[in-house]
Design a protein around this motif. Structure first.
Motif, mmCIF file in Angstrom:
data_model
loop_
_atom_site.group_PDB
_atom_site.id
_atom_site.type_symbol
_atom_site.label_atom_id
_atom_site.label_comp_id
_atom_site.label_asym_id
_atom_site.label_seq_id
_atom_site.Cartn_x
_atom_site.Cartn_y
_atom_site.Cartn_z
ATOM 1 N N HIS A 188 0.836 -1.206 0.000
ATOM 2 C CA HIS A 188 0.000 0.000 0.000
ATOM 3 C C HIS A 188 0.868 1.251 0.000
ATOM 4 O O HIS A 188 0.619 2.185 -0.771
ATOM 5 C CB HIS A 188 -0.917 -0.011 1.225
ATOM 6 C CG HIS A 188 -2.108 0.868 1.086
ATOM 7 N ND1 HIS A 188 -3.400 0.408 1.202
ATOM 8 C CD2 HIS A 188 -2.222 2.192 0.832
ATOM 9 C CE1 HIS A 188 -4.245 1.402 1.036
ATOM 10 N NE2 HIS A 188 -3.551 2.497 0.814
ATOM 11 N N ARG A 189 1.881 1.277 0.837
ATOM 12 C CA ARG A 189 2.783 2.439 0.892
ATOM 13 C C ARG A 189 3.503 2.626 -0.441
ATOM 14 O O ARG A 189 3.666 3.766 -0.919
ATOM 15 C CB ARG A 189 3.804 2.278 2.026
ATOM 16 C CG ARG A 189 3.200 2.352 3.416
ATOM 17 C CD ARG A 189 4.290 2.563 4.466
ATOM 18 N NE ARG A 189 5.320 1.541 4.441
ATOM 19 C CZ ARG A 189 5.245 0.391 5.115
ATOM 20 N NH1 ARG A 189 4.164 0.111 5.829
ATOM 21 N NH2 ARG A 189 6.242 -0.479 5.066
ATOM 22 N N LEU A 190 3.949 1.537 -1.032
ATOM 23 C CA LEU A 190 4.652 1.633 -2.306
ATOM 24 C C LEU A 190 3.738 2.159 -3.410
ATOM 25 O O LEU A 190 4.154 2.985 -4.234
ATOM 26 C CB LEU A 190 5.206 0.262 -2.691
ATOM 27 C CG LEU A 190 6.349 -0.282 -1.832
ATOM 28 C CD1 LEU A 190 6.650 -1.723 -2.205
ATOM 29 C CD2 LEU A 190 7.599 0.579 -1.989
ATOM 30 N N ALA A 191 2.495 1.698 -3.419
ATOM 31 C CA ALA A 191 1.547 2.159 -4.435
ATOM 32 C C ALA A 191 1.277 3.653 -4.286
ATOM 33 O O ALA A 191 1.289 4.405 -5.269
ATOM 34 C CB ALA A 191 0.251 1.371 -4.336
ATOM 35 N N LEU A 192 1.024 4.084 -3.059
ATOM 36 C CA LEU A 192 0.779 5.511 -2.836
ATOM 37 C C LEU A 192 2.012 6.339 -3.186
ATOM 38 O O LEU A 192 1.898 7.424 -3.771
ATOM 39 C CB LEU A 192 0.387 5.747 -1.378
ATOM 40 C CG LEU A 192 -1.018 5.307 -0.964
ATOM 41 C CD1 LEU A 192 -1.222 5.547 0.527
ATOM 42 C CD2 LEU A 192 -2.074 6.059 -1.767
ATOM 43 N N GLY A 193 3.185 5.817 -2.844
ATOM 44 C CA GLY A 193 4.410 6.542 -3.164
ATOM 45 C C GLY A 193 4.602 6.717 -4.656
ATOM 46 O O GLY A 193 5.014 7.784 -5.126
ATOM 47 N N ALA A 194 4.286 5.671 -5.418
ATOM 48 C CA ALA A 194 4.412 5.767 -6.872
ATOM 49 C C ALA A 194 3.460 6.813 -7.433
ATOM 50 O O ALA A 194 3.824 7.609 -8.313
ATOM 51 C CB ALA A 194 4.139 4.406 -7.504
ATOM 52 N N LEU A 195 2.242 6.847 -6.935
ATOM 53 C CA LEU A 195 1.253 7.798 -7.446
ATOM 54 C C LEU A 195 1.526 9.214 -6.959
ATOM 55 O O LEU A 195 1.174 10.186 -7.644
ATOM 56 C CB LEU A 195 -0.151 7.354 -7.040
ATOM 57 C CG LEU A 195 -0.616 6.048 -7.686
ATOM 58 C CD1 LEU A 195 -1.918 5.562 -7.053
ATOM 59 C CD2 LEU A 195 -0.795 6.222 -9.196
ATOM 60 N N ASP A 196 2.155 9.353 -5.806
ATOM 61 C CA ASP A 196 2.471 10.685 -5.295
ATOM 62 C C ASP A 196 3.467 11.427 -6.175
ATOM 63 O O ASP A 196 3.548 12.657 -6.120
ATOM 64 C CB ASP A 196 3.031 10.591 -3.869
ATOM 65 C CG ASP A 196 1.932 10.429 -2.829
ATOM 66 O OD1 ASP A 196 0.754 10.666 -3.173
ATOM 67 O OD2 ASP A 196 2.248 10.062 -1.679
ATOM 68 N N THR A 197 4.234 10.695 -6.986
ATOM 69 C CA THR A 197 5.182 11.371 -7.876
ATOM 70 C C THR A 197 4.461 12.241 -8.900
ATOM 71 O O THR A 197 5.073 13.129 -9.503
ATOM 72 C CB THR A 197 6.067 10.355 -8.623
ATOM 73 O OG1 THR A 197 5.239 9.516 -9.455
ATOM 74 C CG2 THR A 197 6.847 9.490 -7.634
ATOM 75 N N LEU A 198 3.153 12.003 -9.095
ATOM 76 C CA LEU A 198 2.387 12.811 -10.041
ATOM 77 C C LEU A 198 2.246 14.254 -9.555
ATOM 78 O O LEU A 198 1.953 15.154 -10.357
ATOM 79 C CB LEU A 198 1.001 12.210 -10.252
ATOM 80 C CG LEU A 198 0.967 10.876 -10.988
ATOM 81 C CD1 LEU A 198 -0.406 10.227 -10.858
ATOM 82 C CD2 LEU A 198 1.317 11.062 -12.465
ATOM 83 N N SER A 199 2.435 14.471 -8.269
ATOM 84 C CA SER A 199 2.308 15.827 -7.722
ATOM 85 C C SER A 199 3.586 16.614 -7.880
ATOM 86 O O SER A 199 3.621 17.830 -7.612
ATOM 87 C CB SER A 199 1.923 15.770 -6.237
ATOM 88 O OG SER A 199 2.943 15.140 -5.478
ATOM 89 N N VAL A 200 4.661 15.956 -8.326
ATOM 90 C CA VAL A 200 5.949 16.618 -8.511
ATOM 91 C C VAL A 200 6.074 17.069 -9.949
ATOM 92 O O VAL A 200 5.926 16.256 -10.863
ATOM 93 C CB VAL A 200 7.122 15.672 -8.162
ATOM 94 C CG1 VAL A 200 8.450 16.387 -8.342
ATOM 95 C CG2 VAL A 200 6.947 15.169 -6.736
#
Length: 204
Positions: A188-200
């Motif tokens: 779950h943490r890895l999935a959210l981390g991957a998608l959070d890169t969209l905010s950069v």
């Protein structure tokens, strides 16, 4: 008990048992490496007895792959509809649902990767159609969270997360894992981390 919990605890039907063992054997040895007699033996019936439930191995494979695509889509739609709160909560629910699949149905992931092309055209097209609809659930949710990200980037990120979560068949033997709950939390943490890169800006 919720309807979902009741469904999980209901005794599996003979068809369910056959499909579960077929998925396991197909994943371990390949579709052509498994005979009807072996599948029958795994569920305690004769090979010919399987034909009372399925016309053949091709039908089992189709039901497995079409079935899991349909269940993922139905489960995703249900989670989107039933989850209260912001889109972040909906995304959490979608991730949790996919992780349940990735941890509990590993043979089906292997089966999809190896044997999808063995389906007849109509079944393969149906699988792809169901998968596209499932992807759209995720894309719509992620775009609500990251409205400035290009749709092409969001779509690519969603597919990348599926690849990450669907890597479970390649994880070490279960005995070496930190436990199901800890593994689910890590994914779950890895999935959210991957998608959070969209905010950069620029994705980095």
């Amino acid at each position: 008990m919720s309807p979902n919990a009741a469904a999980r605890t209901a005794a599996p039907t003979r068809r369910d048992q056959i499909l579960k063992e077929a998925a396991r054997l197909f994943a371990e040895r390949g579709f052509h490496g498994v005979g009807v007699d072996e599948i029958g033996a795994a569920v305690g019936i004769s090979g010919p007895g399987l034909y009372r439930h399925f016309p053949g191995k091709d039908a089992m494979l189709a039901e497995l792959l079409v079935g899991i695509s349909g269940r993922l889509l139905a489960g995703g739609k249900r989670r989107v509809m039933e989850t209260a709160g912001p889109p972040e909560a909906v995304l959490d629910a979608l991730i949790e649902g996919h992780i349940d699949f990735a941890l509990d149905d590993r043979p089906l992931i292997t089966l999809h990767d190896r044997e999808l092309d063995r389906l007849r055209d109509s079944d393969r097209k149906l699988v792809r159609q169901l998968q596209r609809q499932y992807v759209e659930l995720w894309v719509e949710t992620v775009r609500e969270i990251h409205p400035r990200a290009a749709e092409s980037e969001v779509r690519a990120a969603v597919h990348a997360v599926f690849g990450l979560l669907n890597s479970t068949p390649h994880i070490s033997r279960p005995a070496t894992l930190p436990g199901r709950a800890a593994t689910a939390a890590l994914l779950h943490r890895l999935a959210l981390g991957a998608l959070d890169t969209l905010s950069v800006p620029g994705g980095h």
